[in-house]
Design a protein around this motif. Structure first.
Motif, PDB file in Angstrom:
ATOM      1  N   LYS A   1       0.835  -1.209   0.000  1.00  0.00           N
ATOM      2  CA  LYS A   1       0.000   0.000   0.000  1.00  0.00           C
ATOM      3  C   LYS A   1       0.867   1.255   0.000  1.00  0.00           C
ATOM      4  CE  LYS A   1      -3.760   2.270   2.582  1.00  0.00           C
ATOM      5  NZ  LYS A   1      -3.464   3.535   1.983  1.00  0.00           N
ATOM      6  N   MET A   2       1.949   1.217   0.763  1.00  0.00           N
ATOM      7  CA  MET A   2       2.839   2.380   0.822  1.00  0.00           C
ATOM      8  C   MET A   2       3.509   2.627  -0.524  1.00  0.00           C
ATOM      9  SD  MET A   2       4.393   1.822   4.638  1.00  0.00           S
ATOM     10  CE  MET A   2       5.428   3.270   4.664  1.00  0.00           C
TER      11      MET A   2
ATOM     12  N   LYS B   1       2.160   1.826  -3.442  1.00  0.00           N
ATOM     13  CA  LYS B   1       1.061   2.333  -4.274  1.00  0.00           C
ATOM     14  C   LYS B   1       0.785   3.811  -3.987  1.00  0.00           C
ATOM     15  CE  LYS B   1      -3.858   1.695  -4.980  1.00  0.00           C
ATOM     16  NZ  LYS B   1      -5.040   1.184  -4.314  1.00  0.00           N
ATOM     17  N   ASP B   2       0.894   4.199  -2.707  1.00  0.00           N
ATOM     18  CA  ASP B   2       0.633   5.583  -2.309  1.00  0.00           C
ATOM     19  C   ASP B   2       1.839   6.501  -2.502  1.00  0.00           C
ATOM     20  OD1 ASP B   2      -1.918   4.773  -1.615  1.00  0.00           O
ATOM     21  OD2 ASP B   2      -1.521   4.714   0.543  1.00  0.00           O
TER      22      ASP B   2
END
Length: 134
Positions: free
Chosen positions: A103-104, A106-107
């Motif tokens: 997720k990190m 992707k962000d």
């Protein structure tokens, strides 16, 4: 005196003093004689409205604890605050380290190369040693 509580999901239930006592016991665990969890719980229960959210109850426990000039009460407040953050951030579903790293990436908060430098076995080993409750 509290009659009803509004849960995080919006449902309304009859107030169960055992649950509020359970929060106090849990938050004061390992603090021994340095805190009187029952005083905290009784104060909050007696000063809360008849219908109150569980979030507001937990915030009231924290607020009362920090009025006490004691490191032990501050620790009790910290434990209650940490559990609120846990629910707010993860809705009681903490992601695995691999999921969080993904997720990190992707962000835009982590480089792909760092994420990819760990094997599945590495991620598995990390999951075995991390203490999510800390």
């Amino acid at each position: 005196m509290i009659r009803k509580v509004i849960k995080r999901d919006g449902s309304i239930q009859d107030f169960d003093p055992k649950k509020l006592n359970g929060w106090g016991i849990w938050a004061a665990s390992k603090l021994g004689k340095f805190v009187d969890w029952s005083e905290v719980v009784l104060h909050v229960a007696s000063t809360s409205p008849e219908i109150v959210s569980t979030v507001d109850l937990q915030k009231a426990l924290v607020a009362y604890c920090i009025t006490k000039p004691s490191w032990a009460y501050n620790r009790m407040a910290g434990r209650l605050t940490a559990s609120m953050l846990y629910k707010d951030l993860y809705d009681n579903q903490i992601p695995t380290i691999k999921e969080l790293f993904s997720k990190m990436v992707k962000d835009g908060l982590m480089y792909d190369k760092f994420y990819e430098s760990f094997s599945d076995d590495d991620y598995s080993a990390l999951e075995k040693i991390i203490r999510h409750d800390r």
